[in-house]
Design an enzyme around this catalytic site. Sequence first.
Site, PDB file in Angstrom:
ATOM      1  NE  ARG A   1      -3.761  -0.816   0.671  1.00 32.88           N
ATOM      2  CZ  ARG A   1      -4.827  -0.964   1.441  1.00 32.88           C
ATOM      3  NH1 ARG A   1      -5.441   0.104   1.915  1.00 32.88           N
ATOM      4  NH2 ARG A   1      -5.291  -2.168   1.718  1.00 32.88           N
TER       5      ARG A   1
ATOM      6  CB  SER B   1      -9.015  -0.965   0.352  1.00 30.15           C
ATOM      7  OG  SER B   1     -10.173  -1.185   1.120  1.00 30.15           O
ATOM      8  CG  HIS B   2     -10.397   2.416   3.212  1.00 29.51           C
ATOM      9  ND1 HIS B   2      -9.906   1.166   3.492  1.00 29.51           N
ATOM     10  CD2 HIS B   2      -9.760   3.260   4.057  1.00 29.51           C
ATOM     11  CE1 HIS B   2      -9.031   1.252   4.478  1.00 29.51           C
ATOM     12  NE2 HIS B   2      -8.921   2.516   4.840  1.00 29.51           N
TER      13      HIS B   2
ATOM     14  CE  LYS C   1      -7.152  -5.180   0.286  1.00 32.23           C
ATOM     15  NZ  LYS C   1      -8.578  -5.117   0.666  1.00 32.23           N
TER      16      LYS C   1
ATOM     17  CG  ASP D   1     -14.356  -1.536   1.144  1.00 31.98           C
ATOM     18  OD1 ASP D   1     -14.948  -2.311   0.366  1.00 31.98           O
ATOM     19  OD2 ASP D   1     -13.340  -1.878   1.776  1.00 31.98           O
TER      20      ASP D   1
ATOM     21  CG  ASP E   1     -11.190  -3.522  -1.700  1.00 32.94           C
ATOM     22  OD1 ASP E   1     -11.869  -2.897  -0.864  1.00 32.94           O
ATOM     23  OD2 ASP E   1     -10.340  -4.371  -1.373  1.00 32.94           O
TER      24      ASP E   1
ATOM     25  CG  ASP F   1     -12.438  -5.945   0.967  1.00 32.72           C
ATOM     26  OD1 ASP F   1     -12.865  -4.790   1.151  1.00 32.72           O
ATOM     27  OD2 ASP F   1     -11.290  -6.299   1.293  1.00 32.72           O
ATOM     28  NE  ARG F   2     -13.517  -2.080   4.800  1.00 30.52           N
ATOM     29  CZ  ARG F   2     -13.371  -0.898   5.384  1.00 30.52           C
ATOM     30  NH1 ARG F   2     -13.696  -0.728   6.664  1.00 30.52           N
ATOM     31  NH2 ARG F   2     -12.929   0.131   4.705  1.00 30.52           N
TER      32      ARG F   2
ATOM     33  CG  HIS G   1     -12.739  -6.947   6.487  1.00 33.06           C
ATOM     34  ND1 HIS G   1     -12.506  -7.040   5.128  1.00 33.06           N
ATOM     35  CD2 HIS G   1     -12.070  -5.843   6.900  1.00 33.06           C
ATOM     36  CE1 HIS G   1     -11.742  -6.037   4.743  1.00 33.06           C
ATOM     37  NE2 HIS G   1     -11.466  -5.300   5.797  1.00 33.06           N
TER      38      HIS G   1
END
Length: 458
Positions: free
Chosen positions: A14, A102-103, A112, A243, A245, A247-248, A330
């Site tokens: 990141r 992600s966010h 990831k 979010d 990507d 995933d949440r 998550h």
Amino acid sequence: MADLSALIKAYDVRGVVPDEWDESTARAIGAAFAEFVLADSGATTVVTAHDMRESSIPLSRAFAEGVIARGLDVVEAGLGSTDLLYFAAGSLDLPGAMFTASHNPARYNGIKMCRAGAAPIGQDSGLVTIREWAERDAYERVPTRIGSVSSQDVLAGYAAHLRSLVDLSSIRPLKVVVDAGNGMGGHTVPVVLADLPLDVVPLYFELDGSFPNHEANPLDPANLVDLQAAVLEHGADIGLAFDGDADRVFVVDERGEPVSPSAITALVAVRELAKGRGTTIIHNLITSRAVPEIVREHGGQPVRTRVGHSFIKAEMARTDAVFGGEHSAHYYFRDFWRADTGMLAAMHVLAALGEQSRPLSDLTSAYERYAASGEINSTVADASARVAEVREVFQAEGATFDELDGLTVELPDGAWFNLRASNTEPLLRLNVEAPDLARMTELRDRVLSTVRAEQEQR
């Protein structure tokens, strides 16, 4: 030799592009990843996917160049959410790499990575090796070939797999506002939720990595405001916020009120336990105490872990848990290769709501038993000294302590709090829960007065 320690963190890559990393770095990481998965499992093919950020395609292509230079092949799944990449890694049984931050704001990007079957790669499970090899970027092994790159669209397979796990075809009609935050939910939601008894009201489905409407981080209440207003404006039954990507997922009820991720964890846990295919449910130590209580009441066995996806996934594998949930929204499913997927959690909530007639606020009230503070961050110069002072304050009050992850303090009246140092910033993170709001507020303020004492003295 490069130093990538600030870029390759505990769970992923990141950083700001191009200031902290660029295509040459991605190429070196791709080569290291290829060497790692070849040595680790004999893998000869890697699958990749990427989000909608401007830098994601160039970085993912450079990564692929690094992989094929080491003689391995690349299957590009193309545009997708992080859980779509996990689906690809699971269904194709290939190690994978997802390009997303992600966010995080637009200037960031990241990777990831996972083993075949979506098994995690973290600091204690290969990421340090990948970092060291990428830093060195030189190998004794001489590849016998240049790998190939091919493309495979897995979006339809991803949607079909999710729909095989939660049947929404016969629920009552629901009006659902979905805020994709210009992130990958705008790509996956229309396919996954198509042709179902759902009237979907889209918010910010246009893919735009500059995030023109708000940050794609629903953990910040400011980023839920538009969703809450839209739920009320449209008279919707439920609101969902993904979010960047996807995933949440965060849930808003028909009143526009957020539903805590702990309540969602408990709700989904009950549904998974009802299938009768396992009894173990994983929860991290910051989820509400209601979660283990409810799991036990429904015949399950709760298992408490540290915060973080690598700990959750490892514990799920060790215990063969059917489901796991975190306070950060998550949600992990054994039926999804123990990986986290916001979409599947959202489908469980839609099914629970649509299979009965009550509004969501009534349905979830049974899972919200205590008053919680949410996560509160404090900037401190010496985190360990602050934690030691907090422990001393509560030592004489009959408190019990444990240090599974930071310091968790349990008081005789059922109130508790956890104080954890950030891995990457000079922050202490506080979470407080108590039987009622007044007690939670009093305990929160007491802890913060000690944590922030040094700030007040300046």
